[in-house]
Design an enzyme around this catalytic site. Structure first.
Site, short mmCIF file in Angstrom:
data_model
loop_
_atom_site.label_atom_id
_atom_site.label_comp_id
_atom_site.label_asym_id
_atom_site.label_seq_id
_atom_site.Cartn_x
_atom_site.Cartn_y
_atom_site.Cartn_z
N ASP A 373 0.85 -1.09 -0.03
CA ASP A 373 0.04 -0.01 0.04
C ASP A 373 1.03 1.08 0.17
O ASP A 373 1.91 1.30 0.44
CB ASP A 373 -0.98 0.14 1.19
CG ASP A 373 -1.66 1.18 1.58
OD1 ASP A 373 -2.58 1.66 0.23
OD2 ASP A 373 -1.83 2.01 2.68
N LYS A 374 0.39 2.33 -0.38
CA LYS A 374 1.11 3.60 -0.55
C LYS A 374 1.37 4.34 0.71
O LYS A 374 2.27 4.55 1.35
CB LYS A 374 0.93 4.44 -1.92
CG LYS A 374 1.65 5.79 -1.98
CD LYS A 374 1.25 6.75 -3.13
CE LYS A 374 0.04 7.50 -2.55
NZ LYS A 374 0.39 8.50 -1.77
N THR A 375 0.29 5.04 1.12
CA THR A 375 0.18 5.91 1.96
C THR A 375 0.25 5.13 3.58
O THR A 375 -0.35 4.23 3.85
CB THR A 375 -1.20 6.67 2.19
OG1 THR A 375 -1.27 7.56 0.73
CG2 THR A 375 -1.18 7.79 3.13
N THR A 522 -2.61 1.16 -4.73
CA THR A 522 -3.17 2.27 -3.79
C THR A 522 -4.44 2.81 -4.44
O THR A 522 -4.77 2.69 -5.79
CB THR A 522 -2.00 3.40 -4.00
OG1 THR A 522 -2.76 4.49 -3.42
CG2 THR A 522 -1.70 3.78 -5.50
N ASP A 569 -1.58 -0.89 6.02
CA ASP A 569 -1.65 -0.30 7.51
C ASP A 569 -2.63 -1.31 8.15
O ASP A 569 -2.91 -1.00 9.30
CB ASP A 569 -2.10 0.99 7.28
CG ASP A 569 -3.49 1.05 6.43
OD1 ASP A 569 -4.11 0.14 6.24
OD2 ASP A 569 -3.97 2.24 6.18
N ASP A 573 -6.75 -2.30 4.03
CA ASP A 573 -6.19 -3.19 3.46
C ASP A 573 -6.48 -4.42 3.95
O ASP A 573 -5.80 -5.46 3.47
CB ASP A 573 -4.66 -3.11 3.52
CG ASP A 573 -4.14 -1.62 3.06
OD1 ASP A 573 -4.63 -1.32 1.68
OD2 ASP A 573 -3.38 -1.03 3.77
#
Length: 678
Positions: A373-375, A522, A569, A573
């Site tokens: 995941d990105k953020t 993402t 996180d 997800d």
């Protein structure tokens, strides 16, 4: 969550591990049990070792071997008495263990040891009182002492991994300042707190339990809980975690979780489950040990029968049979995987890798694709300055002005500029008449100058021109831009974005070296995702994906014959974490992460993903090495113990067999201790 786990959780609802007494009785119970076992084996080993000396000196065979004669009237009876004490005291753990295995109808190591020492003791006793022949009490003594030494080594190894639990338990304070209805506070034990109670935390105190802040502001050091070195600002509506350390402010919060539901309790539970869970490799070792027991027992009977048919010497036949049983003891095989598991769990805990599912963790060695995941995973989840563009002043002065104004704000963008100012050690200017322009920015007098730090919307509404083309380029990369004005004169502008973790670039590079593909998944727009992907070095970027669609993307990768790990996180997800072959939650602390992930990364560091794969691969290699040594050793030793090379002058006595068996155990233990991530 399984129905069994749900039931367990329901049954334990009134249980509170924050209670100092319960912490000792519950969380400490497992640790104390191992500690007592270590101490018990230690006492039995040294007592038996001391008792073994006179037994060896009184044994006629040892005297003959040493070329001495200490025989005296009644020495065989004294030898019997000493050996009896040793058999029942030193051999007790094996005899009771064998009884437990017999009740479970699962013969294994303890039954084999018990069989060997019982046969040795009974036969030797009969030679003292009834049968003619040579006793071998000395062999009984050496076998028990060596077995006790092996078990002592085993228990000490397991204890090493258990120490992490005590460190976690000690994070919790024992009392809390509960706020009464009239506003006064009272100090109460942690176990007296209930969900909905209000609690006061004074400066520099530990947060006693999980909750949500409703009044006050402070920075909280969560490094002992999450591994984050930077204190986290906490204000109204923010979650606080029990065990973290409050800063200079005063916080009032409402208790949100108690007992087994608290974050720290969940972490303790995960560490314990990881230590105690039997992985697939361990089950294979247990099966191998069970079959080796049957093989040893059968080989012992066949050996005894064969030598009786060949020579008819009962004493020699029993000696050969007992030697086979001793040499075949699956002690090393039984230790082969548990010791590696204990050591790898301990290493993982020290490195901030909390293994929740050992089976998934051990299979992580097969992973060939990792989805990020990105953020908050590849990025830090907080703003940082990326560009400073001066227009009518210098870069240093532009940052200094913005820094001085933003020091008065708690906005995430303000924090990003303040952090940059502190990093550059810029001059702090005098700021007066500070005010917030709602939805537009900030205004203040800085060293007597009328300064505004405002948004693009304010610039357009006021008709103040700026480099729109450059602004659009930065906006496409997901950057947020603020403009610094003196009156209506543009001094310059500063761009900020969610900071890319430096460790993310290194992690992706190392994964590529390991032959593992990195994929970004993402919900952000494609242009922003592509920019982050380029900066980090990820070739495959899947953007604009809804949380519920992430699991579908994992399924698609499975159809491409990928063995997938999902790193996120643990909130949005969660479905993908559950679908992946290995679910990795970055940033421990959420209920969803604890429930869905197989491994929790306490430090929120993408490099720990690399450590997981390396530790998994190293753990598997060590297990194979230990299983190969233990199994191969027994397969080769059984025929020699049976006397297959007797005519060639090669005979292994029970004592030598015990020494070789112990050597095998020690080698397995040492090999497990040599496990390293790198």
């Amino acid at each position: 969550m399984s129905e069994e786990k749900k039931h367990d959780k329901k049954e334990d609802r009134n249980h509170n591990p924050e209670d100092p007494k319960e912490r000792k009785d519950d969380h400490g119970e497992h640790h104390d049990h191992h500690a007592m076992m270590v101490e018990d084996f230690k006492k039995r080993f040294f007592f038996s070792l001391i008792l073994m000396v006179p037994i060896l000196l009184l044994s006629p065979m040892i005297q003959m071997f040493m070329g001495v004669d200490f025989r005296f009237a009644g020495d065989s009876y004294l030898l019997f008495i000493l050996s009896t004490i040793l058999f029942f005291y030193g051999g007790k753990p094996f005899l009771t263990g064998a009884l437990e295995e017999f009740k479970k109808k699962s013969p294994a190591m303890m039954m084999l040891i018990a069989l060997a020492i019982t046969v040795a003791y009974v036969y030797s006793s009969l030679t003292v009182f009834v049968l003619p022949g040579d006793e071998f009490f000395w062999e009984l003594a050496t076998l028990i002492v060596i077995m006790l030494l092996g078990h002592w080594i085993e228990m000490k190894s397991i204890m090493g991994a258990s120490n992490a639990l005590n460190e976690l338990i000690n994070l919790m304070p024992e009392t809390a300042h509960r706020i009464k209805d009239n506003g006064d506070t009272e100090d109460v034990p942690i176990n007296h707190l209930k969900t909905g109670d209000t609690v006061l935390v004074k400066p520099s105190e530990k947060v006693p339990i999980d909750g949500k802040v409703y009044e006050g502001h402070s920075s909280v050091d969560e490094s002992m809980i999450t591994g984050e070195s930077v204190p986290v600002d906490k204000g109204e509506g923010e979650e606080v975690v029990g065990g973290s350390i409050n800063g200079d402010g005063v916080l009032k919060f409402t208790v949100s979780r108690v007992g087994d539901d608290t974050f720290l309790s969940q972490v303790i539970k995960m560490v314990r489950e990881a230590q105690e869970s039997k992985s697939r490799s361990q089950r294979l070792a247990d099966i191998a040990a069970k079959w080796l027991f049957y093989i040893a027992l059968t080989a012992g009977i066949i050996t005894f029968t064969a030598w009786m048919l060949i020579g008819g010497d009962v004493n020699f036949a029993i000696v050969r049979a007992v030697t086979v049983v001793i040499i075949s003891c699956p002690h090393a095989l039984g230790l082969a995987t548990p010791l590696v598991t204990a050591v790898s769990t301990s290493i993982g805990a020290k490195e901030g890798l909390l293994v929740r599912d050992r089976g998934a963790f051990e299979n992580a060695r097969k992973i060939n694709a990792i989805v990020f995941d990105k953020t908050g995973t590849l990025t830090e989840g907080q703003f940082g300055v990326t560009d400073i563009h001066e227009v009518a002043t210098s870069k240093e002065e532009l940052l200094s002005i913005a820094y001085s104004v933003e020091l008065n704000s708690e906005h995430p963008i303000a924090k990003g500029i303040v952090n940059k100012g502190k990093e550059k050690n810029v001059k702090r200017m005098e700021v007066v008449d500070y005010q917030n322009l709602t939805g537009k920015g900030l205004e203040a007098k800085v060293d007597g100058r009328n300064i505004k730090v405002v948004s693009p919307g304010y610039m357009r509404s006021e008709g103040i021109s700026f480099d729109d083309e450059h602004y659009e380029e930065m906006a496409k990369e997901g950057k947020t831009v603020v403009f610094v004005l003196e009156e209506k004169k543009l001094l310059g502008y500063i761009a900020l974005t969610d900071i890319i973790r430096e460790s993310a670039k290194e992690a992706v590079a190392k994964l590529r070296e390991m032959g593992v593909q990195s994929i970004m998944l993402t919900g952000d727009n494609q242009r922003v995702a592509d920019y982050v992907g380029r900066e980090i070095g990820i070739d495959t970027v899947i953007a604009e994906v809804l949380p519920r669609e992430k699991a579908d993307k994992v399924d698609e990768l499975h159809k491409e014959n990928k063995i997938v790990a999902m790193t996120g996180d643990g909130v949005n997800d969660a479905p993908a974490l559950a679908k992946a072959d290995l679910g990795i939650a970055i940033g421990a602390g959420t209920d969803v992460a604890i429930e869905t992930a197989d491994v929790i990364l306490v430090r929120s560091n993408p490099l720990d993903v690399v450590s997981i794969l390396r530790l998994s691969r190293a753990t598997y290699r060590k297990m194979l090495q230990n299983l190969a040594w233990a199994t191969g050793y027994n397969i080769l030793a059984i025929p020699l113990a049976a006397g297959i090379l007797y005519n060639q002058g090669i005979v292994i006595s029970p004592a030598v067999g015990a020494v070789l068996m112990s050597l095998s155990t020690v080698i397995v233990a040492i090999n497990a201790r040599l496990l390293k991530i790198k």
